[in-house]
Design an enzyme around this catalytic site. Structure first.
Site, PDB file in Angstrom:
ATOM      1  N   TYR A  52      17.270 -11.143  10.219  1.00 29.37           N
ATOM      2  CA  TYR A  52      15.915 -10.768  10.647  1.00 29.37           C
ATOM      3  C   TYR A  52      15.440 -11.066  12.057  1.00 29.37           C
ATOM      4  O   TYR A  52      15.685 -12.566  12.326  1.00 29.37           O
ATOM      5  CB  TYR A  52      14.965 -11.049   9.742  1.00 29.37           C
ATOM      6  CG  TYR A  52      15.137 -10.753   8.019  1.00 29.37           C
ATOM      7  CD1 TYR A  52      15.809  -9.369   7.761  1.00 29.37           C
ATOM      8  CD2 TYR A  52      14.527 -11.188   7.026  1.00 29.37           C
ATOM      9  CE1 TYR A  52      16.188  -8.992   6.875  1.00 29.37           C
ATOM     10  CE2 TYR A  52      14.669 -10.983   5.751  1.00 29.37           C
ATOM     11  CZ  TYR A  52      15.505  -9.854   5.503  1.00 29.37           C
ATOM     12  OH  TYR A  52      15.636  -9.362   4.339  1.00 29.37           O
ATOM     13  N   GLY A 198      10.493  -4.257  -3.313  1.00 32.78           N
ATOM     14  CA  GLY A 198      10.285  -2.847  -3.223  1.00 32.78           C
ATOM     15  C   GLY A 198       9.284  -2.254  -4.261  1.00 32.78           C
ATOM     16  O   GLY A 198       9.253  -1.403  -4.806  1.00 32.78           O
ATOM     17  N   GLY A 203       3.943   2.157  -1.094  1.00 36.68           N
ATOM     18  CA  GLY A 203       2.746   2.406  -1.058  1.00 36.68           C
ATOM     19  C   GLY A 203       2.492   3.742  -1.684  1.00 36.68           C
ATOM     20  O   GLY A 203       1.395   4.123  -1.628  1.00 36.68           O
ATOM     21  N   LEU A 204       3.533   4.286  -1.868  1.00 32.02           N
ATOM     22  CA  LEU A 204       3.266   5.863  -2.569  1.00 32.02           C
ATOM     23  C   LEU A 204       2.639   5.840  -3.554  1.00 32.02           C
ATOM     24  O   LEU A 204       1.792   7.020  -3.923  1.00 32.02           O
ATOM     25  CB  LEU A 204       4.829   6.427  -2.554  1.00 32.02           C
ATOM     26  CG  LEU A 204       5.587   6.639  -1.494  1.00 32.02           C
ATOM     27  CD1 LEU A 204       6.900   7.337  -1.708  1.00 32.02           C
ATOM     28  CD2 LEU A 204       4.882   7.670  -0.390  1.00 32.02           C
ATOM     29  N   LEU A 205       2.561   4.803  -4.373  1.00 30.60           N
ATOM     30  CA  LEU A 205       1.757   4.992  -5.864  1.00 30.60           C
ATOM     31  C   LEU A 205       0.602   4.287  -5.663  1.00 30.60           C
ATOM     32  O   LEU A 205      -0.020   3.823  -6.769  1.00 30.60           O
ATOM     33  CB  LEU A 205       2.710   4.531  -7.004  1.00 30.60           C
ATOM     34  CG  LEU A 205       4.001   5.141  -7.168  1.00 30.60           C
ATOM     35  CD1 LEU A 205       4.882   4.444  -8.329  1.00 30.60           C
ATOM     36  CD2 LEU A 205       3.798   6.467  -7.290  1.00 30.60           C
ATOM     37  N   LYS A 208      -0.782   5.900  -0.098  1.00 34.43           N
ATOM     38  CA  LYS A 208       0.083   6.742   1.031  1.00 34.43           C
ATOM     39  C   LYS A 208       0.042   7.929   0.457  1.00 34.43           C
ATOM     40  O   LYS A 208       0.452   8.284  -0.748  1.00 34.43           O
ATOM     41  CB  LYS A 208       1.223   6.095   1.193  1.00 34.43           C
ATOM     42  CG  LYS A 208       1.258   4.627   1.636  1.00 34.43           C
ATOM     43  CD  LYS A 208       0.875   4.349   3.202  1.00 34.43           C
ATOM     44  CE  LYS A 208       0.790   3.205   3.743  1.00 34.43           C
ATOM     45  NZ  LYS A 208       2.236   2.589   3.961  1.00 34.43           N
TER      46      LYS A 208
END
Length: 300
Positions: A52, A198, A203-205, A208
């Protein structure tokens, strides 16, 4: 937060951990505030990697957490080496490389030992016995306390679970991606913990716009979103709380490593930390209802 034992180690970890990859730019005021606020909230597991920001992320963790080193569990990863021009990185799976790389990570982390040193990837073609020798040597030398794996490849995970003393496997695991469950029985048998990443499904659920996810269509993701909203409302908790409770309700999952960028985002997790929710089997069934179970198509 009640602490949980990580695998067959003596490490005691809070179930909500902090994945620090999203804290970019070094020890800025904002990043420092996030890390210190996390500790205040009870987070004690901090996950980084030498990859990172070409080591800058480790350096930031070392600067900020040095005063409370004995109160936190530092986890980092090894196995990828940046090219000299910074254009990309190469997989360096060898005993010699690991034994060399650890010293640089120790220096950046400003510590004499790493609590959990993880192989950052891996293939079944790697010299696995040699890699295990490297980690075991580092344990003997006191440079690391325990070692683990960061991988989503069942064949690689199986090999290390059978041949080594890994205490954990970090992998993506969430309501939409239940593929890792194929390897969970073996990990439970070997007393190896899963560190989920993850869990919040990008954020899809939560908030988003719905779109395709892995092999799932946007329509299938939309169906899952409705499942989440319905059960979250029924239980009186946020969608974030529910998604984290979902992964942590599996017996083999001990930590959900969450990535945040701001103190405000971290504060959104306060209720999750202060008021853990244990989902029943019926809750899990309701959440999973109508969501296609994906399977690994490679590296099985």
């Amino acid at each position: 937060m009640a602490l949980k034992k990580l695998g067959h180690s003596v490490l005691q970890v809070a179930p909500i951990g902090l994945g620090t990859m999203s804290l970019k730019g070094g020890a800025t005021k904002q990043n420092t505030e996030v890390l210190r606020r996390a500790v205040e909230l009870g987070v004690n597991y901090f996950d980084t990697a030498d990859l990172y920001e070409r080591g800058m992320n480790e350096d930031m963790i070392g600067q900020v957490l040095a005063p409370i080193r004995d109160k936190v569990v530092l986890a980092t990863k090894v196995g990828n080496q940046w090219r000299s021009d910074g254009s990309a990185w190469d997989w360096k799976a060898s005993k010699a490389y690991i034994l060399k790389a650890v010293d640089a990570s120790l220096a950046r982390l400003n510590t004499d030992y790493i609590d959990l040193y993880q192989l950052h990837g891996g293939t079944i073609e790697d010299p696995i016995d040699e890699i295990i020798e490297a980690f075991e040597q580092l344990v003997e030398e006191g440079k690391i306390r325990y070692y683990g794996l960061s991988s989503i490849r069942p064949n690689v995970i199986r090999a290390y679970a059978e041949k080594s003393n890994i205490v954990s496997v970090m992998m993506q695991y969430n309501l939409l991606d239940r593929r890792p469950e194929v390897i969970f029985p073996l990990l439970r048998e070997k007393n190896i913990s899963v560190i989920s990443r993850g869990a919040l499904t990008q954020g899809l659920l939560i908030d988003k716009p719905v779109k395709d996810y892995l092999q799932l269509t946007s329509g299938e993701v939309g169906h899952a979103q409705r499942n989440v909203e319905k059960l979250a409302n029924s239980l009186g908790i946020s969608k974030t709380h529910l998604l984290l409770a979902y992964v942590l309700s599996h017996p083999v999952v001990e930590v959900a490593a969450v990535g945040v960028r701001t103190s405000a985002q971290l504060n959104d997790l306060k209720d999750v930390i202060d008021r853990p929710v244990v989902l029943s089997e019926n809750d899990r069934v309701e959440l999973e209802r109508g969501i296609r179970r994906l399977v690994y198509k490679e590296h099985v």
